[in-house]
Design a protein around this motif. Sequence first.
Motif, short mmCIF file in Angstrom:
data_model
loop_
_atom_site.label_atom_id
_atom_site.label_comp_id
_atom_site.label_asym_id
_atom_site.label_seq_id
_atom_site.Cartn_x
_atom_site.Cartn_y
_atom_site.Cartn_z
N ALA A 15 0.85 -1.21 -0.03
CA ALA A 15 -0.06 -0.18 0.26
C ALA A 15 1.03 1.38 -0.01
O ALA A 15 0.78 2.15 -0.77
N VAL A 16 1.99 1.26 0.85
CA VAL A 16 2.86 2.43 0.89
C VAL A 16 3.49 2.57 -0.68
O VAL A 16 3.58 3.78 -0.93
N CYS A 17 3.91 1.89 -1.25
CA CYS A 17 4.55 1.72 -2.48
C CYS A 17 3.43 2.20 -3.33
O CYS A 17 3.89 3.15 -4.58
N PHE A 23 0.97 9.51 -4.84
CA PHE A 23 1.51 10.92 -4.60
C PHE A 23 2.26 11.70 -5.89
O PHE A 23 1.94 12.86 -6.29
N LEU A 24 3.35 10.90 -6.63
CA LEU A 24 3.78 11.45 -7.42
C LEU A 24 2.94 11.81 -8.81
O LEU A 24 2.85 12.90 -9.34
N SER A 25 1.97 10.93 -8.89
CA SER A 25 0.96 11.13 -10.09
C SER A 25 0.13 12.50 -9.77
O SER A 25 -0.16 13.26 -10.62
N ALA A 26 -0.21 12.57 -8.40
CA ALA A 26 -1.27 13.92 -7.92
C ALA A 26 -0.31 14.97 -8.03
O ALA A 26 -0.75 15.97 -8.41
N THR A 27 0.96 15.05 -7.68
CA THR A 27 1.88 16.20 -7.68
C THR A 27 2.09 16.49 -9.09
O THR A 27 2.20 17.45 -9.45
N ALA A 203 4.22 10.43 -15.40
CA ALA A 203 3.13 11.04 -14.79
C ALA A 203 2.62 12.36 -15.16
O ALA A 203 1.38 12.65 -15.60
N CYS A 204 3.69 13.06 -15.57
CA CYS A 204 3.28 14.48 -16.01
C CYS A 204 2.75 14.45 -17.64
O CYS A 204 2.10 15.04 -17.88
#
Length: 260
Positions: A15-17, A23-27, A203-204
């Motif tokens: 889950a953490v991974c 989080f990277l995708s949302a950022t 992700a960007c």
Amino acid sequence: MFDFMYDLPEWAMFAVCVLLVGFLSATALILMRILRRLWPPGPHSSNMVNTMLSGILLPTGIVIAFVASDIWQQDAKGRAAVEQEAIAVADTLRVAKFLPAELREQVTGVLDDYIREVIEVEWPLMGDGRASQVAEDQLETLMVISVRIEAGTDQIGLQRAAESLRRYTTDIENARNQRLLVSHDRVLPTKWVAVLVLLFVAACVLSELHMGQRRPLALSLVLFSLGFGATLYLIASFDRPFTGTTIIEPTSLSVLLIRG
């Protein structure tokens, strides 16, 4: 990654991974939305982004494959070292059967103490890259015993048994040293940074490609987070084979202790 992850259950580590990639995708999504407002896209931006997506996913996959390959090789080395150590201990116990009763009890006693020390004390210490000095001393004691037997008798059979005892003790030391070396291995922070930066860039690109379509945007980022989060979980779980819940267990040595 983070040290705390290795004390978590496997499902929590997974889950953490996934959340990390999420989080990277949302950022990345937030960054690309801000960039769109500051620098609106031109008429040919869509074609450029499509080309960029395939271009960035290829090096990302290659870098992750190289990191994973190194990790799995280290895990295999650790498992091989544990098996070799158990085999050498079994050979030593077999040779001890041909020694006189007093010497046999002395050798088997040292070996039993060594196995217990490794399983109960040294195994938890390896999670921090440390080793047991007591286990080291017990191997030295075993070596001294074999040298004394070999030098203190004229019987050819006993000399050969002592020579074999010394050789197998050396095999135990070598396998233990290899096991301890593997326990020190970690994925370098520079490799983790490279993987995370590449994932962020991918992700960007996904965010820019589907910015005007909410459903494709949400699905692509969720699937991206789940897929690459699972990949990071595999790498992280094999990164420290003697740490946390996803570790190499001393099963072979435990079997020898029970048989002994």
